[in-house]
Design an enzyme around this catalytic site. Structure first.
Site, PDB file in Angstrom:
ATOM      1  N   GLY A  20       6.222  -1.730   0.356  1.00 54.08           N
ATOM      2  CA  GLY A  20       5.421  -2.933   0.094  1.00 54.08           C
ATOM      3  C   GLY A  20       4.609  -2.819  -1.183  1.00 54.08           C
ATOM      4  N   ARG A  24      -3.275  -6.458  -2.143  1.00 54.28           N
ATOM      5  CA  ARG A  24      -4.727  -6.570  -1.950  1.00 54.28           C
ATOM      6  C   ARG A  24      -5.522  -5.358  -2.461  1.00 54.28           C
ATOM      7  NH1 ARG A  24      -4.837  -8.096   4.180  1.00 54.28           N
ATOM      8  NH2 ARG A  24      -2.682  -7.395   4.039  1.00 54.28           N
ATOM      9  N   GLN A  81      14.587   0.165  -0.897  1.00 56.39           N
ATOM     10  CA  GLN A  81      14.681  -1.224  -0.441  1.00 56.39           C
ATOM     11  C   GLN A  81      14.425  -2.085  -1.679  1.00 56.39           C
ATOM     12  OE1 GLN A  81      11.454  -2.776   1.916  1.00 56.39           O
ATOM     13  NE2 GLN A  81      12.815  -4.089   3.112  1.00 56.39           N
ATOM     14  N   GLY A 145       0.201  -8.043  14.832  1.00 57.07           N
ATOM     15  CA  GLY A 145       1.133  -8.520  15.848  1.00 57.07           C
ATOM     16  C   GLY A 145       0.543  -8.311  17.244  1.00 57.07           C
ATOM     17  N   ASN A 175       0.087  -4.477  18.040  1.00 53.77           N
ATOM     18  CA  ASN A 175       1.183  -3.589  17.667  1.00 53.77           C
ATOM     19  C   ASN A 175       0.746  -2.728  16.486  1.00 53.77           C
ATOM     20  OD1 ASN A 175       3.722  -2.483  16.984  1.00 53.77           O
ATOM     21  ND2 ASN A 175       4.159  -4.240  15.638  1.00 53.77           N
ATOM     22  N   ARG A 339     -16.204  29.495 -12.674  1.00 50.72           N
ATOM     23  CA  ARG A 339     -14.853  28.959 -12.890  1.00 50.72           C
ATOM     24  C   ARG A 339     -13.777  29.884 -12.328  1.00 50.72           C
ATOM     25  NH1 ARG A 339     -14.874  27.966 -19.087  1.00 50.72           N
ATOM     26  NH2 ARG A 339     -12.682  27.535 -18.648  1.00 50.72           N
ATOM     27  N   LYS A 357     -16.189  32.771 -16.241  1.00 51.34           N
ATOM     28  CA  LYS A 357     -14.765  32.450 -16.229  1.00 51.34           C
ATOM     29  C   LYS A 357     -13.980  33.735 -16.194  1.00 51.34           C
ATOM     30  CE  LYS A 357     -11.763  32.409 -19.132  1.00 51.34           C
ATOM     31  NZ  LYS A 357     -10.947  32.421 -20.348  1.00 51.34           N
ATOM     32  N   TYR A 372     -22.990  32.843 -20.999  1.00 49.86           N
ATOM     33  CA  TYR A 372     -21.556  32.615 -20.811  1.00 49.86           C
ATOM     34  C   TYR A 372     -20.847  33.956 -20.709  1.00 49.86           C
ATOM     35  CZ  TYR A 372     -16.669  31.725 -21.580  1.00 49.86           C
ATOM     36  OH  TYR A 372     -15.304  31.722 -21.429  1.00 49.86           O
ATOM     37  N   ALA A 429     -32.279  43.357 -27.476  1.00 44.97           N
ATOM     38  CA  ALA A 429     -32.286  41.895 -27.513  1.00 44.97           C
ATOM     39  C   ALA A 429     -31.850  41.395 -28.880  1.00 44.97           C
ATOM     40  CB  ALA A 429     -33.684  41.379 -27.187  1.00 44.97           C
TER      41      ALA A 429
HETATM   42  C1  UD1 Z   1       3.379  -5.270  10.662  1.00 42.12           C
HETATM   43  C2  UD1 Z   1       3.926  -5.684  12.028  1.00 42.12           C
HETATM   44  C3  UD1 Z   1       2.774  -6.102  12.928  1.00 42.12           C
HETATM   45  C4  UD1 Z   1       1.798  -4.955  13.049  1.00 42.12           C
HETATM   46  C5  UD1 Z   1       1.342  -4.491  11.672  1.00 42.12           C
HETATM   47  C6  UD1 Z   1       0.539  -3.239  11.802  1.00 42.12           C
HETATM   48  C7  UD1 Z   1       6.135  -6.581  11.581  1.00 42.12           C
HETATM   49  C8  UD1 Z   1       6.944  -7.788  11.392  1.00 42.12           C
HETATM   50  N1  UD1 Z   1       4.855  -6.745  11.844  1.00 42.12           N
HETATM   51  O1  UD1 Z   1       2.774  -6.423  10.130  1.00 42.12           O
HETATM   52  O2  UD1 Z   1       3.253  -6.445  14.209  1.00 42.12           O
HETATM   53  O3  UD1 Z   1       0.698  -5.367  13.838  1.00 42.12           O
HETATM   54  O4  UD1 Z   1       2.473  -4.203  10.838  1.00 42.12           O
HETATM   55  O5  UD1 Z   1      -0.023  -2.900  10.562  1.00 42.12           O
HETATM   56  O6  UD1 Z   1       6.668  -5.484  11.514  1.00 42.12           O
HETATM   57  N2  UD1 Z   1       7.209  -2.822   4.379  1.00 42.12           N
HETATM   58  C9  UD1 Z   1       8.335  -2.423   3.704  1.00 42.12           C
HETATM   59  N3  UD1 Z   1       9.284  -3.319   3.405  1.00 42.12           N
HETATM   60  C10 UD1 Z   1       9.187  -4.636   3.755  1.00 42.12           C
HETATM   61  C11 UD1 Z   1       8.017  -5.036   4.445  1.00 42.12           C
HETATM   62  C12 UD1 Z   1       7.055  -4.106   4.750  1.00 42.12           C
HETATM   63  O7  UD1 Z   1       8.466  -1.229   3.381  1.00 42.12           O
HETATM   64  O8  UD1 Z   1      10.093  -5.388   3.444  1.00 42.12           O
HETATM   65  C13 UD1 Z   1       6.179  -1.827   4.707  1.00 42.12           C
HETATM   66  C14 UD1 Z   1       4.884  -2.108   3.980  1.00 42.12           C
HETATM   67  O9  UD1 Z   1       4.823  -1.374   2.772  1.00 42.12           O
HETATM   68  C15 UD1 Z   1       3.851  -1.629   4.961  1.00 42.12           C
HETATM   69  C16 UD1 Z   1       4.503  -1.802   6.316  1.00 42.12           C
HETATM   70  O10 UD1 Z   1       5.881  -1.916   6.071  1.00 42.12           O
HETATM   71  O11 UD1 Z   1       3.567  -0.250   4.798  1.00 42.12           O
HETATM   72  C17 UD1 Z   1       3.987  -2.981   7.083  1.00 42.12           C
HETATM   73  O12 UD1 Z   1       4.271  -4.145   6.336  1.00 42.12           O
HETATM   74  P1  UD1 Z   1       3.310  -5.382   6.322  1.00 42.12           P
HETATM   75  O13 UD1 Z   1       3.900  -6.444   5.522  1.00 42.12           O
HETATM   76  O14 UD1 Z   1       1.944  -4.932   5.987  1.00 42.12           O
HETATM   77  O15 UD1 Z   1       3.395  -5.807   7.846  1.00 42.12           O
HETATM   78  P2  UD1 Z   1       2.325  -6.621   8.597  1.00 42.12           P
HETATM   79  O16 UD1 Z   1       2.502  -8.034   8.260  1.00 42.12           O
HETATM   80  O17 UD1 Z   1       1.008  -6.012   8.410  1.00 42.12           O
HETATM   81 CA    CA Z   2      -0.084  -4.353   6.891  1.00 41.01          CA
END
Ligand code: UD1
Ligand code: CA
Length: 465
Positions: A20, A24, A81, A145, A175, A339, A357, A372, A429
């Site tokens: 991801g 933020r 990915q 979730g 979740n 050091r 050192k 030193y 000295a």
């Molecule tokens: C996801 C869960 C949610 C859970 C939450 C916990 C899903 C659909 N939802 O939501 O139920 O409560 O995590 O934090 O799984 N990532 C990838 N590739 C992608 C999308 C995401 O590698 O295509 C990685 C992101 O970098 C991140 C993690 O997966 O580390 C979670 O992705 P994020 O988009 O933050 O999921 P949430 O919407 O937070």
């Molecule tokens: Ca997240």
């Protein structure tokens, strides 16, 4: 026909999602490389996961993949990915490298504080043929979730916040995203995941309802505390987790008998092993591997890095110690800089504005002020006067200074290395020492004083207005 089957636990394949963007964070640095306690978030996850002795550690990368790979190194299997189409799609990218007979454990590069115990429970559930799912109860479940259970309390599905109705939004059980399942089954279920949801993504969470439909029991495993499944999305959350992490370290130190002036004002960026009755004042930072004997006292504003401090060592305020071996009863600082490569025997005293050192000091030797000492070997019971400087560098090479036992080096001496000052010698000295000094010898290396009687002071010049 009966076969002699041996039951052994399946191998573990860990899949860590880290593709991801981390928008933020508002950062050029990929989110999973931001440090918690001085170590990248992703490295925390890798370190904990490694303790499971997995067959494979797979990390799914996408956004700034190269930078993540360079930082973490070659100890993991990378899966790329190319487009972030959802968490289900992300896991799918790693599955070709995963053994179908293994248990696959899914973790997140931005959830750094998950405990080994929770992971072990999750893996055990999958090893027993279930889907292990780590959940937690959050007072404010925000956009996470939601876990949907039936009347009997069995988990039925996960509904994403954006897809939830008001009744589901009110659910507090969330979740974590961390789950474990047989590899072959996971591959099969992932192939059935569709994108008919509010975000048009392949949700990993859809695997839950698919498992239920395939008569696989979903075992909810409660996290030991919410913090261990808390993800980092912005710098505020990163700072909050940092404090949780540091309070854990503070508690560990107090439990082994260390007094902390303020447990909320100590930072451990690595590990600290400590004996009993140490005292650590406010705002002390430990970096790397630090070992403290018993009765060690460290005053405010010190940074101790990769060092061993023996029993009853006193480190006075605002002192930096790095890569040093400090024997019992030594006193360092205030405002000293020790050091790497410094090796101090019992009872050495290093005072204010002293820099060391790659130097060795024998038992009881002192350098109390403004000095030193670099690339030097100093014997026992020496006194190195204020303002002494070892001239160890000629602009090209470094040279050694050797000082025997019980040598007295007078104030403001420059010792031009390579040079030897033998035992019981005395340096006057203000000397500049350029050749070796034999045993029990006084060395005077300075211009002779001239007194000029009747000298008239200049008048103050008249300044124009
Ligand atoms: C996801 C869960 C949610 C859970 C939450 C916990 C899903 C659909 N939802 O939501 O139920 O409560 O995590 O934090 O799984 N990532 C990838 N590739 C992608 C999308 C995401 O590698 O295509 C990685 C992101 O970098 C991140 C993690 O997966 O580390 C979670 O992705 P994020 O988009 O933050 O999921 P949430 O919407 O937070
Ligand atoms: Ca997240």
């Amino acid at each position: 026909m009966a076969t002699n089957t041996q039951t052994s636990s399946p191998s573990i394949e860990v899949v860590i999602l880290a593709a991801g963007k981390g928008t933020r964070m508002r950062s050029k640095l990929p989110k999973v490389l931001h440090p918690l306690a001085g170590k990248p978030l992703l490295q925390h996850v890798l370190d904990t996961a490694s303790e499971l002795n997995p067959k494979g550690l797979h990390v799914v990368v996408g956004h700034q993949a190269e930078r993540v790979q360079e930082t973490i190194g070659s100890s993991v299997n990378w899966a790329e990915q190319l487009e972030q189409l959802g968490t289900g799609h992300a896991v799918q990218q790693a599955m070709p490298g995963v053994d179908d007979d293994s248990v696959v454990l899914v973790l997140y590069g931005d959830v750094p504080m998950v405990s080994l115990n929770t992971l072990e429970r999750c893996v055990a559930s999958a090893a027993a043929g279930h889907l292990g799912l780590v959940t937690a109860d959050f007072d404010d479940p925000a956009q996470l979730g939601r876990i949907i259970r039936n009347g009997a309390g069995a988990i039925q599905e996960i509904v994403e916040f954006k897809d939830a109705n008001p009744e589901q939004v009110a659910i507090k059980e969330i979740n974590s995203g961390i789950m474990a399942l047989n590899g072959g089954v996971l591959t099969r279920l992932l192939s059935q995941v569709k994108t008919d949801n509010a975000q048009g993504e392949y949700y990993l969470t859809d695997v839950i309802a698919l498992a239920v439909a395939n008569n696989i029991e979903v075992q909810g495993l409660k996290a030991e505390r919410p913090e261990e499944v808390t993800g980092v999305n912005d710098r505020l959350q990163l700072a909050e987790l940092e404090r949780v992490y540091q309070m854990d370290r503070a508690k560990e130190l107090m439990q082994v008998g260390v007094t902390l002036a303020d447990p909320s004002r100590i930072d451990v960026r690595g590990s600290v092993e400590a004996g009993q009755d140490c005292f650590i004042d406010a705002n002390v930072i430990f970096v790397g591997d630090v070992v403290l004997g018993s009765g060690v006292q460290i005053a405010s504003g010190c940074v101790i890095t990769d060092s061993v401090l023996g029993d009853n060592v006193q480190v006075h305020a605002n002192t930096l110690v790095e890569g040093a071996q400090v024997a019992a009863e030594c006193s360092l600082g205030p405002f000293a800089r020790i050091r790497p490569g410094s090796d101090l025997a019992t009872g050495v005293k290093i005072g204010n504005f002293v820099e060391l050192k790659k130097s060795k000091l024998g038992a009881g030797s002192k350098a109390s002020h403004l000095t030193y000492i670099g690339d030097a070997t100093i014997g026992a019971d020496c006194n190195i006067g204020a303002g002494t400087v070892t001239c160890n560098y000629d602009g090209i090479n470094k040279h050694q200074t050797q000082i025997g036992d019980r040598v007295f080096v007078g104030t403001n001496s420059t010792l031009v290395a390579p040079v030897e000052i033998n035992q019981d010698a005395f340096v006057a000295a203000g000397s500049t020492i350029t050749s070796n000094v034999p045993d029990e010898t006084l060395a005077v290396g300075r211009g002779k004083q001239r007194n000029i009687p009747g000298w008239v002071r200049p008048d103050r010049r008249k300044t124009k207005s």
